[in-house]
Design an enzyme around this catalytic site. Structure first.
Site, PDB file in Angstrom:
ATOM      1  N   ARG A 129     -63.995   9.088  41.252  1.00 17.46           N
ATOM      2  CA  ARG A 129     -65.060  10.187  41.090  1.00 17.46           C
ATOM      3  C   ARG A 129     -65.313  10.194  39.389  1.00 17.46           C
ATOM      4  O   ARG A 129     -66.610  10.241  39.061  1.00 17.46           O
ATOM      5  CB  ARG A 129     -64.482  11.265  41.177  1.00 17.46           C
ATOM      6  CG  ARG A 129     -64.473  11.672  42.940  1.00 17.46           C
ATOM      7  CD  ARG A 129     -63.764  13.031  43.354  1.00 17.46           C
ATOM      8  NE  ARG A 129     -64.121  13.461  44.654  1.00 17.46           N
ATOM      9  CZ  ARG A 129     -63.454  14.083  45.395  1.00 17.46           C
ATOM     10  NH1 ARG A 129     -62.381  14.745  44.772  1.00 17.46           N
ATOM     11  NH2 ARG A 129     -63.893  14.329  46.552  1.00 17.46           N
ATOM     12  N   LYS A 174     -62.174  13.530  66.789  1.00 18.55           N
ATOM     13  CA  LYS A 174     -62.778  14.578  67.470  1.00 18.55           C
ATOM     14  C   LYS A 174     -64.210  15.071  67.414  1.00 18.55           C
ATOM     15  O   LYS A 174     -64.967  14.743  66.216  1.00 18.55           O
ATOM     16  CB  LYS A 174     -62.253  15.849  66.866  1.00 18.55           C
ATOM     17  CG  LYS A 174     -60.669  16.177  67.203  1.00 18.55           C
ATOM     18  CD  LYS A 174     -60.295  17.345  66.733  1.00 18.55           C
ATOM     19  CE  LYS A 174     -58.861  17.466  67.010  1.00 18.55           C
ATOM     20  NZ  LYS A 174     -58.390  18.723  66.785  1.00 18.55           N
ATOM     21  N   GLY A 191     -67.712  16.088  52.515  1.00 14.26           N
ATOM     22  CA  GLY A 191     -68.241  17.077  53.197  1.00 14.26           C
ATOM     23  C   GLY A 191     -69.766  17.312  52.865  1.00 14.26           C
ATOM     24  O   GLY A 191     -70.531  17.681  53.910  1.00 14.26           O
ATOM     25  N   GLY A 221     -64.166   9.498  54.292  1.00 15.38           N
ATOM     26  CA  GLY A 221     -62.996   9.000  53.918  1.00 15.38           C
ATOM     27  C   GLY A 221     -62.387   7.718  54.826  1.00 15.38           C
ATOM     28  O   GLY A 221     -62.294   6.629  54.323  1.00 15.38           O
TER      29      GLY A 221
END
Length: 399
Positions: free
Chosen positions: A38, A199, A380, A357
């Site tokens: 980052r 999922k 996100g 990720g």
């Protein structure tokens, strides 16, 4: 795509104060950062503003202090790591507004860099309080947002400041927005999306948005089992969200109507236990999975079929692995796909944008991180963008 101003639109900024929102929420261990990705991402923006003579004040959050000061969540923790990345000394300023900031700006010379304390120490940050944004804005001449990863949050320093000062996208933000526009905003067709992971529930909105926008939807990981079950396939002991079979069927119907082909595996790698190289390992047709077996990867035929699909595509968006790639040999399909995508990208036939990720870990494991067109580290925000949501921090830049 909304038009936004970049650093190219700034005139002479000598002596001007730049308020720059960055993401320095670095993973830490024993007081130092374990991953500097980052900080590396925002280095070009910080150095360019510094070289052009601005006083650069960095705004960042660190952890989740929930509006309370905490010494272990102060951004002072990352000063040394960031100095190492940008190769410049950074003045730490233990406030975000008020006389201490004013004094510090007086001490800074043109081209110097300061880091304000954790913006989330103040409740006004997450509440996007205009008075809090105004208090910070009072110290700056212009605002630069270089934190795409925080752009899905409408906070004072990610969204509010853009309404208080002339607002510009930093170099990392600019690169991210251009890559995302090339991937889904205004892509070259045919477009394929690979969506994997454990999922379906976490990616329903992504799938629902993509079926109307891509020509090929490739579903992998545990998610594929839910879709197979919706098609009446017995997936044995595999990870499967049976209660979502109706949603999965609906997504497949919508894809049919939209002219989007959904690709599910027809051969799979199964085992009775989830362990490295288990004795019960075998590859079979998807209709031959026994009741006590679980699907842990897609098979070689399905992998080859995907490679053939991608050869016909011009654009790819990738989020999530095809199998349980952390454990050998269930990484085979994901590794093969990563190398294939890299080869097509390098020969110039595919624009490939990857995020999330697990996807980044898979690209690194295959040794091809540098061979795809663009890798988003935004987590996100990348997912919300794939869901078709407008990101407040991005929308505010186009205001």
């Amino acid at each position: 795509m909304s038009t936004f101003k970049t650093l190219d639109d700034l005139g002479d900024i000598t002596g001007k104060v730049a308020l720059v929102r960055v993401d320095l929420n670095l993973p830490m261990k024993d007081g130092s950062a374990t991953d500097l990705t980052r900080a590396e991402a925002v280095k070009p923006t910080i150095l360019e503003l510094s070289e052009r003579g601005a006083k650069v004040l960095l705004l960042a959050h660190f952890g989740r202090p929930k509006g309370q000061r905490s010494s272990v969540l102060s951004t002072s923790m990352v000063v040394g790591d960031v100095e190492g990345v940008i190769g410049k000394e950074i003045m730490f300023i233990p406030e975000v507004a008020g006389p201490v900031v004013e004094q510090s700006i007086g001490i800074l010379r043109n081209g110097d860099v300061g880091l304000l304390d954790n913006t989330r120490f103040w409740p006004g940050e997450e509440a996007n309080d205009p008075n809090f944004a105004q208090a910070i804005a009072a110290h700056g001449d212009f605002y630069v947002n270089d934190a795409f990863s925080a752009a899905h949050r409408a906070h004072a320093t990610t969204e509010g400041l853009a309404h208080q000062l002339p607002a510009f996208a930093g170099r990392a933000m600019e690169a991210e927005l251009k890559a995302l526009d090339a991937a889904l905003g205004n892509p070259e067709a045919p477009v394929a999306a690979v969506v994997g992971g454990a999922k379906v529930s976490t990616k329903l909105a992504v799938l629902e948005n993509l079926v109307g926008r891509v020509q090929h939807l490739i579903i992998g990981g545990g998610m594929a089992n839910t879709f197979l079950a919706a098609r009446g396939v017995d997936v044995g002991k595999s990870l499967c969200e049976r209660d979502l079979a109706d949603r999965a069927s609906r997504i497949m119907d919508e894809a049919d109507h939209a002219g989007c082909t959904v690709h599910l595996p027809y051969d799979v790698v199964v085992a009775r236990e989830f362990a490295e190289n288990p004795e019960s390992l075998r590859t079979c047709n998807v209709h031959e999975v026994a009741g006590d077996e679980m699907i842990l990867d897609i098979g070689p035929q399905a992998t080859e079929a995907l490679a053939d699909v991608l050869k016909t595509c011009r654009t790819l968006v990738w989020n999530g692995p095809l199998g349980a790639f952390e454990t050998e040999p269930f990484d085979a399909a994901t590794m093969a796909l990563a190398r294939h995508v890299a080869a097509l990208t390098q020969e110039g036939s595919l624009v490939s944008v990857a995020g999330g990720g697990d996807t980044l870990a898979a690209l690194a494991q295959a040794g091809v991180t540098g061979d795809v067109t663009y890798v988003s580290t935004a987590g996100g925000a990348f997912l919300e963008w794939m869901e078709g949501k407008e990101l407040p921090g991005v929308a505010a830049l186009g205001a």
